[in-house]
Design a protein around this motif. Structure first.
Motif, short mmCIF file in Angstrom:
data_model
loop_
_atom_site.label_atom_id
_atom_site.label_comp_id
_atom_site.label_asym_id
_atom_site.label_seq_id
_atom_site.Cartn_x
_atom_site.Cartn_y
_atom_site.Cartn_z
N GLU A 7 53.21 34.61 46.71
CA GLU A 7 52.43 35.74 46.22
C GLU A 7 51.88 35.53 44.82
O GLU A 7 51.01 36.29 44.37
CB GLU A 7 53.28 37.02 46.23
N VAL A 8 52.41 34.56 44.11
CA VAL A 8 52.01 34.37 42.71
C VAL A 8 51.47 32.97 42.51
O VAL A 8 51.81 32.04 43.24
CB VAL A 8 53.19 34.63 41.76
N THR A 9 50.62 32.84 41.52
CA THR A 9 49.95 31.57 41.23
C THR A 9 50.10 31.24 39.76
O THR A 9 50.06 32.13 38.90
CB THR A 9 48.45 31.66 41.58
N ARG A 10 50.30 29.96 39.46
CA ARG A 10 50.27 29.52 38.07
C ARG A 10 48.85 29.09 37.74
O ARG A 10 48.30 28.18 38.37
CB ARG A 10 51.22 28.35 37.83
N TYR A 11 48.27 29.74 36.73
CA TYR A 11 46.91 29.45 36.30
C TYR A 11 46.92 28.70 34.97
O TYR A 11 47.65 29.07 34.04
CB TYR A 11 46.11 30.74 36.13
N TYR A 13 47.24 37.71 40.38
CA TYR A 13 45.78 37.72 40.49
C TYR A 13 45.32 36.69 41.52
O TYR A 13 45.78 35.54 41.52
CB TYR A 13 45.16 37.41 39.12
N ASP A 14 44.41 37.10 42.40
CA ASP A 14 43.87 36.22 43.43
C ASP A 14 42.44 35.87 43.07
O ASP A 14 41.53 36.68 43.20
CB ASP A 14 43.92 36.90 44.79
N HIS A 49 38.88 35.33 33.97
CA HIS A 49 39.83 36.44 34.05
C HIS A 49 40.72 36.45 32.81
O HIS A 49 41.17 35.39 32.34
CB HIS A 49 40.70 36.30 35.31
N SER A 50 40.98 37.65 32.27
CA SER A 50 41.94 37.80 31.18
C SER A 50 43.29 38.18 31.77
O SER A 50 43.39 39.13 32.55
CB SER A 50 41.49 38.89 30.20
#
Length: 241
Positions: free
Chosen positions: A141-145, A66-67, A209-210
């Protein structure tokens, strides 16, 4: 975030079935930190009743493609964080057993005893020894939220024979009980042998965001040696990243 404890009993089940190796190029399961521990406490040895105790993680987080368009300090690409929660090798089943047998343990390539483990010690459903390599190769490409557990769900999916050939997919199921914004210890009675799913819906701590559900599926069996009930298998079940 403050550590919050939950008692989960009879109503959480699910697939605990397939082993981790896929042998394809699909993205691995999404990494997350939501449910830190699942334990079983026998409440009635004569009636085969027990209570599943569930601890939520101190600092929940989730890895996603998710961005958000945001650069919040704790929401960062993995390329900036280094390797996160490496996969470990299989360990013995909690409470004994679980290394063989019928049903869920025999699905897929390998079984419960040989499946990779998450950082919390759960067998990783659809995870492989190459999953960390995939994360390394796609770190940009991926993020830790940072996340919050918005809802906890419990579902009992029945005995092994009822679902072994068609285990529920990762994500939400028809929950027997849900608790929104959980903040207190809960009880949920597990009546008899079978599979149980405990799920945590993760929502962004800094983004609206869920991120869906991260679950732990456990197989509960009678303890033939010590009496009462015991957990034979614990699987971390998440959608693909």
């Amino acid at each position: 975030m403050r550590r919050r404890r939950f008692l989960q009993a009879s109503g959480a089940v699910a697939l605990g079935a397939a082993a981790g190796c896929l042998g394809d190029s699909s993205p691995p399961p999404r990494k997350s930190n939501a449910l830190s521990d699942v334990e079983l406490r026998t409440t009635d040895t004569t009636e085969a009743r027990a209570e599943l105790r569930v601890d939520l993680a101190n600092d929940p987080w989730v890895v996603s493609r998710y961005d958000s368009g945001s650069s919040a300090s704790l929401d960062a690409p993995l390329a900036l964080l280094g390797r996160l929660s490496p996969v470990g090798r299989a360990r013995g089943a909690k409470g004994g057993g679980g290394s063989g047998g019928s049903g869920a343990t025999g699905r897929g390539t390998g079984g419960y005893a040989s499946a990779p483990r998450t950082h919390n010690g759960y067998a990783w459903y659809h995870g492989t020894d190459d999953s960390d390599d995939w994360y390394d190769d796609h770190a940009d490409e991926v993020t830790r939220y940072g996340a919050v557990v918005g809802t906890v769900g419990f579902a009992a999916l029945g005995r092994n024979a009822q679902y072994v050939d068609d285990p529920p997919a990762p994500g939400a199921v028809t929950w027997d009980r849900t608790v929104e914004d959980p903040a207190n210890e809960l009880g949920f009675q597990a009546d008899g042998e079978g599979w149980y799913r405990v799920g945590a819906e993760l929502v962004g701590e800094r983004v609206d965001h869920s991120f869906g559900w991260a679950s732990v599926d456990v197989r509960v069996e009678e303890d033939t040696l010590g009496g009462g009930m015991t957990i034979e298998e614990e699987w971390k079940v998440s959608p693909r990243v």
